[in-house]
Design an enzyme around this catalytic site. Sequence first.
Site: not given
Ligand code: MG
Length: 655
Positions: A26, A95, A195, A222
């Site tokens: 991840d 990111k 994800e 999320d």
């Molecule tokens: Mg996260």
Amino acid sequence: MIPGSSSGQAGGGTGGAGRGPIVGIDLGTTYSLVAVAGWPQPGVAPRVLEDESGRALCPSVVRYFQDRARPPLVGWPAREDPDPASAAWTVASAKRLMGRSLRDARSDAGALPFVVAEGPGQTARALLPDGRLVSPQEVAARVLGRLKEIAERALGVGVERAVVTVPAYFDDAQRQATRDAGALAGLEVVRIVAEPTAAALAYGLGLRAQADRAPRTVAVYDLGGGTFDASVLRLTPGGAGEDADAYQVLSTAGDTRLGGDDFDQALAGLLIERLRAAGVGLPEPIPPGARRALLRAAESCKIALSEHTVAIATVGLSGSYGGAPEGARTVAVRREEFEGVIAGLVERTLGSCGRALRDARRELAEQGISAVVLVGGSSRVPVVRARVEGLFGMRPYTALDPDRVVALGAAVQGAVLSGATRAALLLDVIPLSLGIESAGGAMAKIITRNQSVPARGVEMFSTQADNQTAVTINVLQGEREMARDCRSLGVFHLRGLPAMPAGIPQVRVTFDLDANGVLSVSAGELRSGVSLEVQVVPSHGLTRQEVARIERESVAMARQDMAEHRVTDLVANSRLDVGWVRRQLGRHGGALAAGVLRDLEDALGTVEGFIATAEGSPEGWRAVDPEAFYRAKLALDKLSVPLHEAAISATLREP
Ligand code: MG
Ligand code: ADP
């Protein structure tokens, strides 16, 4: 062979094992993690790998140096570098720039803690004080390299291949940039997984071959530190093949500027108000040092409020504000107050969920959402959970740590790709019994082994001591009779029971193991209505070999275990009886005939003798014959009947 375990395909290929595992990574905005599944044997459940200090999370942070020969710091050392000059040399949240042009990234650039500039091909890059331009791929490669190192150390083998997760909305350029980062780090990225798909896989939602072969729709919520993503996925079960189930992201919606950091801001606002009301003269605008202290206090207070209904924020203010003395200032915050200040933010996430649902409407028309999965640290906030449950009309999955669930799912995908069969990762029957620890450390089974899933079991319990206002629920797995010989899946506390004599509260414990192998444990005290619900995944962290070993041991130890369980229960129950009889004898003993009284005293002495032996002698319970103890307790029960009668008639005579 494990009785009832799924058919011949279990324990199948170890294809690719010679090349080391395919790990799951991840690669997060703030933190990254690495996990593995199906390693070293195909049946091994997914687990997160820890660094040499036992930490699972690795900050996605790299600190460069002016001296180019000096290797950059990565992870914790980068984040915690005490050098005040380090800030300008530190790249975090890279990111947000991954695979983007400067023009696209401009809206994000302002919020990043480093200078963003344009590199070759209009790409967005980090600008270091010496003019060096660092690409987000390079930063990600440093983080991936560190994760590779963590995995290799933890597993003791070389790791060359990985499944890496990206947000569902990442486009081709962003996915390619992620692959390039892997290559720079010496990792072959064998697959990029969204994800939310990884989160669903971690719960086995994509792995369990459904009997009806009908598609399932899963919503993933999320909420991290700085971003929110809602996704709707469709799982189409495949045939018997290995990798045949397919997830498709039907829709995504979200907000790249909404997360736990905003909760901290909102709570800090409340703290400022309170401090000012208390006479702390915080100037406007708030100086940066004080602002940092406020945000830090707000975050700890927020995290405490996920567990407790009230928490104290301790704001370390240096310097005196408005004549107030220097040092820590404390503000008590109730959970409802916190919920009040974040209500609008939570509402915005629900709005995004609504949009994702609407965008997936056409495919949803047929079957609706069948499961909701919570991801991200901020999904631990109770009001967030409650609002999500309300919106979807079903209890979301929370059993897996929301920080780890994406990495675990990536690891599951890696195991499938390296040849561990789907069946090897699944449990169609309950291989080991599930229960809770009861008085004296015995294991009270609530769902017994070899039932097929889903399964449900209910048991009643009570308290051990007078005025006990909390009970501990230790959820156990195993076949042995004593808790210490079983595996603890988690310890929870049911608090806030009204004070009552021992044995009076009625605590109902319900175990619900659903088709995906997620166990929901609920405990409720019937008179007061106090209740608690938690989820765990019993299959996690257990290998088939371990299941087989636990089973063998339970058979070998069965006779001895049963005797111990029996003596333990007898001690717990007769202690309550003895206490009652002693109290009542003091009050009403005089009303009994001399012979009755003598017999009762004798029986009481015998039972007390058994308790003392079981507890006091070096051999413990082994020193007691359970059958004789049982007979003595029965005799005491019988002989105390006249005392009961005397107590009742005395009560009736009272005015
Ligand atoms: Mg996260
Ligand atoms: P990201 O995916 O953005 O890197 P995470 O999923 O790790 O972020 O979530 C980080 C956020 O979760 C932070 O804002 C942190 O304060 C918050 N958080 C972590 N634990 C808790 C908790 N127990 N209660 C409330 N918020 C929490």
